[in-house]
Design a protein around this motif. Structure first.
Motif, mmCIF file in Angstrom:
data_model
loop_
_atom_site.group_PDB
_atom_site.id
_atom_site.type_symbol
_atom_site.label_atom_id
_atom_site.label_comp_id
_atom_site.label_asym_id
_atom_site.label_seq_id
_atom_site.Cartn_x
_atom_site.Cartn_y
_atom_site.Cartn_z
ATOM 1 N N TYR A 299 -6.120 10.671 57.863
ATOM 2 C CA TYR A 299 -6.830 12.080 58.096
ATOM 3 C C TYR A 299 -5.874 12.436 59.321
ATOM 4 N N VAL A 300 -5.748 11.645 60.253
ATOM 5 C CA VAL A 300 -5.290 12.011 61.672
ATOM 6 C C VAL A 300 -3.782 12.118 61.118
ATOM 7 N N SER A 301 -3.301 11.180 60.323
ATOM 8 C CA SER A 301 -1.575 11.558 60.137
ATOM 9 C C SER A 301 -1.373 12.900 59.358
ATOM 10 N N LEU A 302 -2.602 13.205 58.401
ATOM 11 C CA LEU A 302 -2.467 14.407 57.756
ATOM 12 C C LEU A 302 -2.697 15.704 58.878
ATOM 13 N N LEU A 303 -3.478 15.358 59.581
ATOM 14 C CA LEU A 303 -3.610 16.855 60.442
ATOM 15 C C LEU A 303 -2.545 16.854 61.394
ATOM 16 N N ARG A 304 -1.788 15.787 61.834
ATOM 17 C CA ARG A 304 -0.691 16.071 62.746
ATOM 18 C C ARG A 304 0.367 16.651 61.976
ATOM 19 N N ARG A 305 0.553 16.307 60.643
ATOM 20 C CA ARG A 305 1.663 17.010 59.674
ATOM 21 C C ARG A 305 1.482 18.285 59.540
#
Length: 359
Positions: free
Chosen positions: A73-79
């Protein structure tokens, strides 16, 4: 155009119950969906939505997979860099909420029922700690019944100011239109959902056997998946002419239309969509006097309430229905439809949700 990212654990359930809300959000925002692909993802794509397949272990607590979900989720939000995040179900609520807090992204959560997480000692305390951490910066949490909201207040997870109670996801009254009441030689009871213990299968089957042994004439139609522990029981019910097992059905409306009464003896619900769909179709319902079920029925008017986990109480309600004449059953079903029009119209629920989101 600002971007909304929706995190959920089930594409099929999101489409069935939140499609109208998503369509409304798409009028003014770019909407992106993150979810496991388990049905209707192609329908979402046909609507013009960007869909991201995301693995979510829906059951159990596994520190390794849960930590991986938080990282995902952290990676998704950053992207994706959304302006706003909306989460549905426990793991997206918790790990999506933690990810949003870490990155300073506004988010709104939906608690669609407490499930077993708050019933098991040890697990309840663990989930409470996680929810407290995840909801520190949440803007608003939507609940489907007041009792669930009260649990979050009593456990000091969330203040009343951050809570909004809606009548579930509401019901699309055009899609689930009032249908002519069925004409059968014998009463058809319908159970629609997963055939599992928490949905009251032990009580339902005990009540059905007892009614059958007393000579009552009826058919129990079963629609849905069953867990292995109930396979032999379902086969026995079919062999004795008590039940007909239809398996999973993507389109439930013909089964509601063919039913005389819908039975849902669940142990816990956020807001039972099956009961909303049944009542909108004009079918009486029998269900348990618990949050998420009792709100959908006026006892003795549009259906009957029974005690939860009580086969005798369920048996009595089903027998009471069998003793009604056809005109009384039809009147009861019409009262259910009127209740749906008065309190559960999906259009009103969508408008209220959008207002609460401030968009």
């Amino acid at each position: 155009m600002k971007k909304i990212l929706i995190l959920t654990n089930h594409s099929y359930m999101l489409y069935r119950f939140r499609r109208e809300l998503i369509e409304k959000l798409m009028e003014t925002h770019e909407v992106v969906l993150s979810m496991p692909f388990v049905g209707h993802e192609d329908d979402f794509k046909a609507m013009g939505l960007h869909c991201i397949e995301t693995d979510v272990d829906r059951r159990g607590v596994n520190p390794k997979t849960d930590a991986q979900l938080l990282h995902t989720y952290v990676s998704l939000l950053r992207r994706e860099q959304p302006d706003l995040v909306i989460t549905y179900s426990i793991k997206p609520n918790i790990y999506g909420g933690l990810a949003c807090e870490r990155l300073g992204i506004p988010f709104y959560a939906n608690v669609q029922g407490l499930g077993t997480a708050f019933e098991r000692r040890g697990l309840a305390e663990f989930v409470t700690v996680l929810y407290k951490a995840a909801f520190r910066k949440v803007r608003t949490v939507f609940f489907e019944n007041e009792a669930d909201a009260a649990v979050f207040r009593s456990k000091h997870i969330l203040s009343a100011e951050k809570q909004r109670v809606l009548n579930g996801a509401g019901i699309n009254l055009e899609h689930y239109a009032l249908q002519p009441y069925s004409e059968h030689d014998v009463v058809h009871f319908l159970y629609l959902g997963r055939l599992m213990k928490e949905k009251g299968m032990d009580e339902l089957f005990a009540a059905a056997w007892r009614l059958h042994q007393e000579g009552h004439k009826f058919v129990l139609d079963l629609v849905g998946f069953f867990e292995d522990e109930y396979q032999a029981e379902v086969e026995r019910l079919q062999a004795d002419g008590i039940a007909v097992f239809h398996g999973f059905q993507a389109e439930p409306r013909p089964f509601y239309a063919a039913a005389d009464c819908v039975v849902m003896p669940s142990y816990h619900e956020g807001m039972s969509n099956v009961l909303l769909e049944a009542a909108a179709t004009g079918r009486p319902v029998i269900t348990c006097d618990i949050p998420g079920c009792r709100e959908t029925v006026d006892d003795g008017v549009s259906g009957y309430l029974c005690r939860v986990r009580d086969a005798d109480s369920l048996y009595a309600a089903m027998r009471r229905f069998l003793e009604l004449d056809p005109a009384a059953r039809q009147t009861m079903g019409a009262a259910g439809r009127e209740k749906m029009e008065r309190a559960f119209d999906k259009r009103a629920i969508v408008r209220e949700t959008v207002r609460a989101l401030g968009i």
